[in-house]
Design a protein around this motif. Sequence first.
Motif, short mmCIF file in Angstrom:
data_model
loop_
_atom_site.label_atom_id
_atom_site.label_comp_id
_atom_site.label_asym_id
_atom_site.label_seq_id
_atom_site.Cartn_x
_atom_site.Cartn_y
_atom_site.Cartn_z
N THR A 61 43.83 39.86 34.13
CA THR A 61 44.19 41.08 33.41
C THR A 61 45.71 41.27 33.42
OG1 THR A 61 44.09 42.47 35.38
CG2 THR A 61 42.02 42.13 34.19
N ARG A 66 43.22 48.77 33.83
CA ARG A 66 42.38 49.39 34.85
C ARG A 66 40.97 49.73 34.38
NH1 ARG A 66 44.02 51.98 39.43
NH2 ARG A 66 41.84 52.63 39.56
N GLU A 69 38.33 47.23 35.28
CA GLU A 69 37.85 47.23 36.67
C GLU A 69 36.88 48.37 36.90
OE1 GLU A 69 40.77 46.57 39.71
OE2 GLU A 69 42.13 45.61 38.31
N ASP A 73 32.64 48.47 38.01
CA ASP A 73 32.48 49.03 39.35
C ASP A 73 31.43 50.15 39.29
OD1 ASP A 73 32.89 49.59 42.00
OD2 ASP A 73 35.00 50.20 41.77
N TYR A 105 39.67 40.16 40.20
CA TYR A 105 40.73 40.41 39.21
C TYR A 105 42.03 39.80 39.69
CZ TYR A 105 37.22 43.65 37.65
OH TYR A 105 36.03 44.17 37.21
#
Length: 303
Positions: A61, A66, A69, A73, A105
């Motif tokens: 990334t 963000r 992620e 999650d 990541y």
Amino acid sequence: MTQSHPRISKAVIPAAGLGTRFLPATKATPKEMLPVVDKPAIQYVVEEAAAAGLDDVLMVTGRNKRPLEDHFDRNYELESALGRKGDAARLAKVQESSDLATMHYVRQGDPKGLGHAVLCAAPHVGDEPFAVLLGDDLIDPRDPLLRRMIEVQERHGGSVVALMEVAPEQIHLYGCAAVEATTDSDVVRVSGLVEKPDAADAPSHYAVIGRYVLDPAVFGILRKTEPGRGGEIQLTDALQQLAADETVGGPVHGVVFKGRRYDTGDRGDYLRAIVRLACEREDLGPDFRTWLRRYVTEEMQQP
Ligand code: G1P
């Protein structure tokens, strides 16, 4: 021979691109998060990796990524709110993306091209063959391509690319492979590769689509690969070197894909992908197709 290889378990998904073709939508949202029907494009790709047995996924990334992620999650707040409401169906949808694979990541830092993005995966991948999946290409789960590529890699060793025949006027959009037939009708031997050639210089009509199974020798080559087309370090250029000298990382084969592929790379392709996938959905498809048929018929009658 198959037994001498470790099982391929790692997938690398480059996702550091700026997504400028989709501005302003991608000003604050990664392009990988744009919905294709009702799922972010990137979730299809991670689902494809998981379905092929790749349960370790590394996303390459960059800044502003963000949300990727967060998407893979847990979201306890949302989960407990849906749980309290007894909304099991939506709760399952929320949990689906965090249960797919073990996610990792790494940041690319400088966007120096696809080859450089793949090189960022080297410490995580180590010395084993691995898959690379590009997010702009969605492969229909009913036409499993990656599983076949892994099979071919396990049989022949080396690296395997996914190929698709395209019209000559399309070849300048892709990496292009020079190929030789093998005894398997869907497998070719790749003798050379060139990134985005003009139609006149293309060695074939076989375009590289965004799925690769690579020998880790590619990392050593990428470290020495100079920027190529567009001033970027090209994965295609590194693969060309593998194809030219198979003593380095084994042979390069191609699996010729004839199944359903949905391109989400630019706005037109993205719209077409959404319409095609929506039409095929069991829940949304019947109503949507009825509407679409009527809409198209009425549109055709306009002067
Ligand atoms: C990349 C690769 C190209 C490949 C294509 C497949 O290009 O460099 O070789 O054919 O993906 O989608 P991009 O489309 O990222 O410019």
